[in-house]
Design an enzyme around this catalytic site. Structure first.
Site, PDB file in Angstrom:
ATOM      1  N   THR A 166       0.857  -1.183   0.000  1.00  0.00           N
ATOM      2  CA  THR A 166       0.000   0.000   0.000  1.00  0.00           C
ATOM      3  C   THR A 166       0.896   1.236   0.000  1.00  0.00           C
ATOM      4  O   THR A 166       2.118   1.127  -0.003  1.00  0.00           O
ATOM      5  CB  THR A 166      -0.918   0.021   1.237  1.00  0.00           C
ATOM      6  OG1 THR A 166      -0.136   0.373   2.398  1.00  0.00           O
ATOM      7  CG2 THR A 166      -1.581  -1.331   1.476  1.00  0.00           C
ATOM      8  N   CYS A 167       0.273   2.415   0.039  1.00  0.00           N
ATOM      9  CA  CYS A 167       1.084   3.631   0.034  1.00  0.00           C
ATOM     10  C   CYS A 167       1.883   3.777   1.328  1.00  0.00           C
ATOM     11  O   CYS A 167       2.861   4.512   1.367  1.00  0.00           O
ATOM     12  CB  CYS A 167       0.205   4.866  -0.186  1.00  0.00           C
ATOM     13  SG  CYS A 167      -1.028   5.151   1.097  1.00  0.00           S
TER      14      CYS A 167
ATOM     15  N   GLY B  76      -6.066  11.879 -11.310  1.00  0.00           N
ATOM     16  CA  GLY B  76      -6.222  10.467 -10.951  1.00  0.00           C
ATOM     17  C   GLY B  76      -7.650  10.145 -10.585  1.00  0.00           C
ATOM     18  O   GLY B  76      -8.277  10.876  -9.808  1.00  0.00           O
TER      19      GLY B  76
ATOM     20  N   GLU C 290      -8.884   4.361  -7.009  1.00  0.00           N
ATOM     21  CA  GLU C 290      -9.500   4.265  -5.689  1.00  0.00           C
ATOM     22  C   GLU C 290      -9.152   5.468  -4.823  1.00  0.00           C
ATOM     23  O   GLU C 290     -10.028   6.063  -4.190  1.00  0.00           O
ATOM     24  CB  GLU C 290      -9.050   2.970  -5.002  1.00  0.00           C
ATOM     25  CG  GLU C 290      -9.628   2.766  -3.610  1.00  0.00           C
ATOM     26  CD  GLU C 290     -11.143   2.648  -3.586  1.00  0.00           C
ATOM     27  OE1 GLU C 290     -11.741   2.873  -2.511  1.00  0.00           O
ATOM     28  OE2 GLU C 290     -11.750   2.331  -4.638  1.00  0.00           O
TER      29      GLU C 290
END
Length: 446
Positions: free
Chosen positions: A55-56, A199, A202
């Site tokens: 994940t980020c 962007g 999600e």
């Protein structure tokens, strides 16, 4: 040695707690890279199953293993080859958790208690996606399915029994809240400026949702204009008159000239905004980069402030304070689920041992009864009555030992007792593993 004794759990973690964003960028895996990397990991005989959570805020490898040293060194080797990062650099920052500590960590992650923004709602779904990807490619099975089954139950229990997810906060909402705070310092607010959002994935969707809650006017750019239009329609479905405009991605340079607040959340592997795209200006500009790898080039331009996911500390600190009590309750729940998981895991192997002990006792009793009848020591007509007596006798004899074995199975330190019992009764591992565990593959996202 049976599977329960052999199998260990290990986590190798690189997260916001121990790895700066530049390291997490290097360690980041695109979706199409995850399965080949896990296949390399599972090529080692010391590693049975593996899941990669990316994940980020974290890159973590969850494994069931047979030898911790060999498994650890093999993963190091795979990472250094794949990401061109030195072994020393990895060793300096990695957090490694084993067995109970590994399970506790994974349950905390699933319950969003280890997140940068405690209580954020994305992580459980991200973990489910990571598990499903590994499961679908036969890179995890029984061990990790057992573990994930408990992790998702734990996450659901934490949400149900604490307020940790009420008014839930995410990285996206934290960034939007920080933008609002920064604007308020100068007497402005999000509803008074035009915001550029790059962007529509999600993270972009979440940013758009939170910006709409602040009544911000959004200009949306995305490489796929079709996806951008879909997101705009999704926002307008709730607020038909909402001011969200989709522009072609090619207008990015021009849009940067006219927008003072910019959010970037794409899956691009390189910079989307570079220093040569920014023209000199005198107004204050706020850029929020929510991507890993980062999408905004590091630059020093007057009146321009650039924030990455690691710069959300102000909002994170506020979040920690408001959720501190809920987090304490949540950690107690995780602690209990960790203990329950190991108790349950150990009982999977103790039941067939007890059953085999009773079987051996019955076989011995029946063998002696049959011999007594053949030798004429006992009339044939007494066989059934004597069989009942023998059955009661060996059940009475085995009652206390089996109770002690069950108690030992609930304690991690009880392994030597169980192993000794197996040796004494000559119970093989094949017999133990006849009690196969079955768990429905759970891929529903909470």
């Amino acid at each position: 040695m049976n599977e329960r004794i052999q199998t260990q759990f290990m986590v190798m973690s690189f997260s916001h707690k121990n790895a700066a964003i530049d390291i997490r960028e290097k360690l980041n895996f695109a979706t199409e890279q995850i399965v080949p990397f896990l296949q390399k990991i599972c090529a080692s005989e010391a590693i049975k199953e593996a899941i990669l959570l990316c994940t980020c805020n974290r890159v973590e490898i969850y494994t069931s293993i047979l030898d911790r040293r060999i498994a650890r060194d093999h993963i190091y080797q795979c990472l250094t080859q794949e990401k061109q990062i030195s072994l020393e650099s990895l060793q300096d920052i990695v957090h490694i958790y084993l067995n109970q500590y590994a399970i506790y960590h994974i349950f905390c992650v699933a319950s969003s208690l280890d997140s940068l923004v405690v209580g954020e709602t994305q992580i459980t779904g991200q973990l489910k996606v990571a598990y499903k990807l590994s499961y679908d490619h036969a890179l995890c099975s029984k061990d990790m399915t057992r573990l994930m089954h408990f992790a998702f139950k734990c996450a659901a229990h934490v949400r149900a029994h604490t307020d940790i997810s009420s008014n839930s906060v995410s990285v996206a909402s934290a960034a939007v809240n920080m933008a609002e705070q920064k604007l308020q310092e100068k007497g402005e607010s999000l509803d008074s400026v035009e915001v550029l959002l790059i962007g529509s994935g999600e993270m972009g969707r979440l940013v758009a949702k939170h910006l709409s809650n602040h009544q911000a006017k959004i200009t949306l750019l995305n490489r796929s204009e079709h996806n951008a239009q879909n997101l705009a329609q999704e926002i307008k479905a709730n607020i038909p008159t909402y001011p969200i405009v989709v522009k072609p991605y090619e207008t990015l340079r021009e849009s940067l000239k006219t927008h003072r607040v910019v959010f970037v959340a794409t899956a691009a592997k390189d910079y989307v905004i570079k220093s040569d795209m920014i023209v000199p200006h005198h107004d204050r500009r706020l850029y929020f980069d929510l991507s890993v790898p980062r999408n905004i080039e590091t630059m020093a331009i007057p009146h321009t402030e650039i924030y990455s996911v690691d710069d959300l500390q102000e909002i994170v600190d506020q979040n920690k304070t408001s959720r501190q009590e809920s987090a304490k309750v949540g950690l107690k729940i995780v602690d209990q689920f960790t203990a329950d998981f190991f108790k349950w895991l150990q009982t999977l192997s103790i039941d067939p041992i007890i059953k085999q002990m009773r079987y051996l006792a019955k076989q011995s009793a029946m063998k002696e009864l049959e011999r007594a009848i053949k030798k004429g020591y006992l009339p044939q007509e007494y066989e059934k009555n004597v069989e009942k007596i023998l059955h009661g006798a060996f059940n009475t004899f085995l009652h206390q030992p089996t109770m002690r074995l069950r108690q030992a199975s609930e304690n991690p330190q009880g392994d030597p007792i169980i192993e000794a019992t197996k040796n004494i009764f000559d119970i093989s591992d094949d017999v133990v593993m006849l009690n196969g565990y079955k768990c429905e593959k759970d891929t529903t996202i909470y």
